[in-house]
Structures are given as C-alpha cells and as structure tokens.
Write a protein that holds these residues in place. Structure first.
Motif, mmCIF file in Angstrom:
data_model
loop_
_atom_site.group_PDB
_atom_site.id
_atom_site.type_symbol
_atom_site.label_atom_id
_atom_site.label_comp_id
_atom_site.label_asym_id
_atom_site.label_seq_id
_atom_site.Cartn_x
_atom_site.Cartn_y
_atom_site.Cartn_z
ATOM 1 N N ARG A 156 0.851 -1.182 0.000
ATOM 2 C CA ARG A 156 0.000 0.000 0.000
ATOM 3 C C ARG A 156 0.893 1.240 0.000
ATOM 4 O O ARG A 156 1.898 1.295 0.713
ATOM 5 C CB ARG A 156 -0.912 0.029 1.227
ATOM 6 N N TYR A 157 0.502 2.206 -0.802
ATOM 7 C CA TYR A 157 1.212 3.479 -0.909
ATOM 8 C C TYR A 157 0.273 4.603 -0.488
ATOM 9 O O TYR A 157 -0.959 4.464 -0.513
ATOM 10 C CB TYR A 157 1.647 3.741 -2.352
ATOM 11 N N VAL A 158 0.860 5.735 -0.148
ATOM 12 C CA VAL A 158 0.098 6.950 0.052
ATOM 13 C C VAL A 158 0.695 8.008 -0.865
ATOM 14 O O VAL A 158 1.910 8.041 -1.085
ATOM 15 C CB VAL A 158 0.104 7.396 1.534
ATOM 16 N N ALA A 159 -0.178 8.842 -1.451
ATOM 17 C CA ALA A 159 0.270 9.902 -2.352
ATOM 18 C C ALA A 159 -0.616 11.123 -2.161
ATOM 19 O O ALA A 159 -1.754 11.014 -1.681
ATOM 20 C CB ALA A 159 0.216 9.432 -3.806
ATOM 21 N N VAL A 160 -0.089 12.274 -2.530
ATOM 22 C CA VAL A 160 -0.901 13.495 -2.592
ATOM 23 C C VAL A 160 -0.970 13.899 -4.056
ATOM 24 O O VAL A 160 0.067 14.080 -4.708
ATOM 25 C CB VAL A 160 -0.308 14.630 -1.740
ATOM 26 N N VAL A 161 -2.204 13.997 -4.578
ATOM 27 C CA VAL A 161 -2.412 14.283 -5.994
ATOM 28 C C VAL A 161 -3.150 15.596 -6.152
ATOM 29 O O VAL A 161 -3.833 16.073 -5.241
ATOM 30 C CB VAL A 161 -3.197 13.152 -6.689
ATOM 31 N N ALA A 162 -3.024 16.176 -7.322
ATOM 32 C CA ALA A 162 -3.701 17.446 -7.615
ATOM 33 C C ALA A 162 -5.196 17.220 -7.813
ATOM 34 O O ALA A 162 -5.610 16.225 -8.415
ATOM 35 C CB ALA A 162 -3.096 18.075 -8.862
ATOM 36 N N GLY A 163 -6.005 18.145 -7.323
ATOM 37 C CA GLY A 163 -7.443 18.097 -7.572
ATOM 38 C C GLY A 163 -8.200 17.143 -6.670
ATOM 39 O O GLY A 163 -7.697 16.689 -5.640
ATOM 40 N N GLN A 164 -9.423 16.818 -7.098
ATOM 41 C CA GLN A 164 -10.324 15.969 -6.320
ATOM 42 C C GLN A 164 -10.790 14.782 -7.166
ATOM 43 O O GLN A 164 -11.835 14.849 -7.824
ATOM 44 C CB GLN A 164 -11.544 16.759 -5.828
ATOM 45 N N LEU A 181 4.567 22.488 -6.319
ATOM 46 C CA LEU A 181 3.889 22.537 -5.027
ATOM 47 C C LEU A 181 4.656 21.830 -3.909
ATOM 48 O O LEU A 181 4.418 22.090 -2.738
ATOM 49 C CB LEU A 181 2.487 21.924 -5.149
ATOM 50 N N CYS A 182 5.563 20.918 -4.269
ATOM 51 C CA CYS A 182 6.324 20.175 -3.264
ATOM 52 C C CYS A 182 7.772 20.016 -3.705
ATOM 53 O O CYS A 182 8.047 19.911 -4.896
ATOM 54 C CB CYS A 182 5.721 18.794 -3.028
ATOM 55 N N PRO A 183 8.693 19.932 -2.751
ATOM 56 C CA PRO A 183 10.110 19.765 -3.102
ATOM 57 C C PRO A 183 10.482 18.339 -3.477
ATOM 58 O O PRO A 183 11.622 18.082 -3.849
ATOM 59 C CB PRO A 183 10.834 20.194 -1.821
ATOM 60 N N ARG A 184 9.521 17.410 -3.393
ATOM 61 C CA ARG A 184 9.806 16.014 -3.737
ATOM 62 C C ARG A 184 8.525 15.366 -4.258
ATOM 63 O O ARG A 184 7.419 15.897 -4.098
ATOM 64 C CB ARG A 184 10.295 15.228 -2.522
ATOM 65 N N LEU A 185 8.667 14.210 -4.884
ATOM 66 C CA LEU A 185 7.507 13.434 -5.316
ATOM 67 C C LEU A 185 6.719 12.972 -4.097
ATOM 68 O O LEU A 185 7.276 12.353 -3.183
ATOM 69 C CB LEU A 185 7.972 12.225 -6.125
ATOM 70 N N MET A 186 5.422 13.229 -4.104
ATOM 71 C CA MET A 186 4.576 12.854 -2.970
ATOM 72 C C MET A 186 4.025 11.435 -3.166
ATOM 73 O O MET A 186 2.828 11.220 -3.374
ATOM 74 C CB MET A 186 3.450 13.869 -2.806
ATOM 75 N N THR A 188 -0.490 15.511 4.309
ATOM 76 C CA THR A 188 -1.860 15.992 4.374
ATOM 77 C C THR A 188 -2.278 16.508 3.005
ATOM 78 O O THR A 188 -1.427 16.788 2.154
ATOM 79 C CB THR A 188 -1.983 17.121 5.429
ATOM 80 N N ALA A 189 -3.587 16.643 2.789
ATOM 81 C CA ALA A 189 -4.091 17.214 1.545
ATOM 82 C C ALA A 189 -4.061 18.734 1.562
ATOM 83 O O ALA A 189 -4.383 19.375 0.555
ATOM 84 C CB ALA A 189 -5.520 16.728 1.291
ATOM 85 N N HIS A 190 -3.677 19.313 2.684
ATOM 86 C CA HIS A 190 -3.650 20.771 2.826
ATOM 87 C C HIS A 190 -2.216 21.284 2.757
ATOM 88 O O HIS A 190 -1.299 20.678 3.315
ATOM 89 C CB HIS A 190 -4.281 21.179 4.159
ATOM 90 N N ALA A 191 -2.025 22.419 2.089
ATOM 91 C CA ALA A 191 -0.695 23.021 2.019
ATOM 92 C C ALA A 191 -0.182 23.273 3.433
ATOM 93 O O ALA A 191 -0.956 23.665 4.302
ATOM 94 C CB ALA A 191 -0.755 24.322 1.228
ATOM 95 N N PRO A 192 1.095 23.003 3.705
ATOM 96 C CA PRO A 192 2.172 22.638 2.780
ATOM 97 C C PRO A 192 2.318 21.146 2.507
ATOM 98 O O PRO A 192 3.366 20.699 2.051
ATOM 99 C CB PRO A 192 3.425 23.186 3.469
ATOM 100 N N TYR A 193 1.293 20.334 2.787
ATOM 101 C CA TYR A 193 1.208 18.915 2.382
ATOM 102 C C TYR A 193 2.100 17.972 3.174
ATOM 103 O O TYR A 193 1.763 16.814 3.348
ATOM 104 C CB TYR A 193 1.483 18.753 0.879
ATOM 105 N N THR A 213 -7.470 22.053 -3.201
ATOM 106 C CA THR A 213 -6.439 21.957 -4.237
ATOM 107 C C THR A 213 -5.869 20.556 -4.431
ATOM 108 O O THR A 213 -5.315 20.268 -5.490
ATOM 109 C CB THR A 213 -5.256 22.888 -3.902
ATOM 110 N N ALA A 214 -5.979 19.692 -3.424
ATOM 111 C CA ALA A 214 -5.303 18.392 -3.513
ATOM 112 C C ALA A 214 -6.058 17.330 -2.726
ATOM 113 O O ALA A 214 -6.943 17.633 -1.912
ATOM 114 C CB ALA A 214 -3.869 18.506 -2.993
ATOM 115 N N THR A 215 -5.678 16.088 -2.982
ATOM 116 C CA THR A 215 -6.274 14.950 -2.284
ATOM 117 C C THR A 215 -5.171 13.969 -1.892
ATOM 118 O O THR A 215 -4.306 13.654 -2.714
ATOM 119 C CB THR A 215 -7.313 14.227 -3.171
ATOM 120 N N MET A 216 -5.234 13.510 -0.650
ATOM 121 C CA MET A 216 -4.336 12.439 -0.243
ATOM 122 C C MET A 216 -5.049 11.119 -0.506
ATOM 123 O O MET A 216 -6.193 10.927 -0.072
ATOM 124 C CB MET A 216 -3.949 12.567 1.225
ATOM 125 N N VAL A 217 -4.379 10.230 -1.239
ATOM 126 C CA VAL A 217 -4.991 8.970 -1.624
ATOM 127 C C VAL A 217 -4.144 7.799 -1.137
ATOM 128 O O VAL A 217 -2.932 7.906 -0.971
ATOM 129 C CB VAL A 217 -5.167 8.862 -3.162
#
Length: 322
Positions: free
Chosen positions: A82-90, A184-189, A215-220, A143-147
């Motif tokens: 299982r992975y976690v990522a933060v992606v753009a949008g909803q 939006l981030c200094p590394r791949l989320m 998190t899905a909220h800046a600064p993520y 702006t983003a969603t954590m999936v």
C-alpha cells in the motif's frame, strides 16, 4: 542504512526519496540503497525496487534461496503493498462515474507502454502491458487529495502514470506533473507505506508500516532539512567534549586503509564524498558502515578499524583526543 527488521533471511528497509534502489548507469549513479546495505550485509540481494523519488518500505533477501522464495511471492502477488500519495485536484469528484466498493476503492485499468521517444516516460496505451491499480481518497482540500494506492500489477511508474491518466498527477512529480503541480512540493509525494506477506521460510505473517505526516492541505508535508554545520561549530562542540585539536582531512579516491589503530581518540564528520568504516569490538566482531556527507563517527583510542574511500574520495573534519 539500519533495517527496520532483520532476520537470518530478510531485511526490511526504509528508502529515502532521492536515493536509487540499485546502481544506475554512470559513475555518478553508483550510490544506492542496495550498495549501502551490501556494505554491511554482503549477502543481501535485491528482490524489488522503488523509483528513485519514491520513499518507503523495501525488502532485500539474505542469500540466493531467500531471494528466490521472496521473488516468487512477488510474482504470485502474495506481497501486499500500500502506498500513500498526494495528488492534484479531487479525483473523488471527477471519478464519480467509476464504481467503488464498500471501502471506497476504485480501480484503474490501463495498459502501460514505454514512450520510446520520451523515455523514461511511460504512457497508458493499448499496446502496453496490462496494468491495474486501486485507489481511494483519504483526505481532500480545495487543491489536492491524499490517496491510498494499491498496485495490483507492478509496471514501471505504474501508480504515477495511472493517477496522471485520470487527470490527477502527483505533487512534486518531475516526470508526469505539469510545472505548477510539480512546484507545489520539493519532492515526489509518493510513499510505500505498508508491506505485508507470509515469511518465505516460516510462513509467519509479516506486516510492516511506515506512516507519513502528509496531508491534503498546504504545505502537504513537513520536509525539514538538517541545518548545515560550520567547521567552527564542529570545532567548538568537539573542544567542549574534551578533544584537543580539530582539523580537516581529505583522502584520495579509492584509498584503502587496512585494519589499524590510533594512539588517540577520534570524532569526525564527513563533509564531502563517501567512505566505508569497519570497526572491530573487543570480542572481535566487526561491522562495516557506509558514511557520506553529514554523517559522523567516533573511533576510540587503540580501537582496531579499517577505512575505504569511494570513487570521489572523502573530506571530513576530525577532532583528536590525546
């Protein structure tokens, strides 16, 4: 590179973002998780990989038989990742037409093909290899969603390509995200958060987790860097600890110093390059450590040790206690 789990057959490790899993092409791409681990565990063998910019859990086998058995578990999809990522949008809103199960999981089926003209990029294409990923939203903002993500198959860049293919690239993705999302981030989320399988020798269930603070909220996420230490700060710290002198040393590339001792104690901080330090305790047991920029080490008076310097050599500050 300290394992989070170690037994006679397996090592489970946490790979940081930015570090290759295995050596790449060229002398500048030889530093990797595999070589760092093998400096301490020479029998360790690669079973699977994570992309350079992906962080998280990775397992290595100790010996050929362990590698064969562990590889078989991956091939037969008996390793649950299982992975976690933060992606753009909803994506929950844009993918409402896609059915979800009772736990909120949706599926992306999209064959993946290497885009030869733009390699190493991959694309969803009917001529590619079958690929399937599952995803579900954990938290959303404007702006983003954590999936949470589950790769059913294991194609190159699969999770990144699949999320980009439905219009939701990962934040900080230098390959698949447009510039505003990349910035939006200094590394791949993207982070390999959990790994579960039955031990290939004992059949005991193994379950490992490496949670993030994303998190899905800046600064993520919180991406703190260790403040750079100055020579003067290191010197003052060493003198306060009772060391007598502090100086800078440099060693030529590929220098090897066989086991030896010093008539003084040493505290050192590597400031450039890389080295391997082998220390032997009173019982005769030795341990080999990989050290690079920012790492510190100590050697006691008359303590047997050996040093080996990498292809770039190494520079470090060293304090001596007579």
């Amino acid at each position: 590179m300290t394992p989070i789990h170690e037994d006679e057959h397996l090592l489970v490790l946490h790979k940081p973002s930015g570090l290759l899993s295995v050596p790449g092409r060229g002398p500048d791409k030889q530093d990797c998780l595999a070589s760092r681990v093998q400096a301490v565990y020479p029998e360790a063998l690669v079973v699977h990989r994570l992309d350079q910019d992906t962080s998280g859990l990775l397992v290595m086998a100790r010996g050929i038989e362990a590698q064969r058995r562990m590889s078989r578990l991956f091939e037969t999809r008996q390793v649950h990742k299982r992975y976690v990522a933060v992606v753009a949008g909803q994506p929950e809103q844009t993918q409402q037409h896609e059915p979800s199960d009772a736990e909120g999981w949706r599926t992306i089926d999209g064959a993946i093909l290497l885009d030869w003209e733009r390699r190493p990029l991959h694309i969803v294409h009917p001529d590619g290899k079958h690929a399937r990923s599952r995803w579900r939203a954990l938290q959303s903002s404007s702006t983003a969603t954590m999936v949470e993500l589950e790769p059913v198959t294991g194609r190159t860049h699969q999770l990144r390509v699949h999320m980009q293919s439905i219009g939701h690239p990962m934040l900080g993705d230098a390959l698949y995200a447009p510039a505003p999302v990349r910035a939006l981030c200094p590394r791949l989320m993207l982070h390999a958060q959990s790994l579960a399988f039955a031990h290939p020798f004992t059949n005991v269930p193994m379950d490992f987790s490496a949670p993030t603070d994303w998190t899905a909220h800046a600064p993520y996420g919180h991406f703190t860097e260790e403040p750079a230490m100055s020579f003067e700060a290191f010197k003052q710290q060493a003198l306060a600890e009772g060391f007598d002198e502090v100086l800078e040393r440099s060693w030529e590339p590929n220098t090897v110093l066989d086991t030896h001792t010093h008539p003084f104690g040493v505290k050192a901080r590597v400031t450039a390059g890389q080295m391997w330090l082998t220390q032997t305790d009173a019982s005769g047991k030795s341990q080999k450590r990989y050290l690079t920029t920012g790492d510190e080490f100590t050697v006691a008076r008359e303590e047997p040790h050996a040093e080996q310097y990498g292809p770039e050599g190494a520079t470090y500050w060293v304090a001596r206690k007579n």
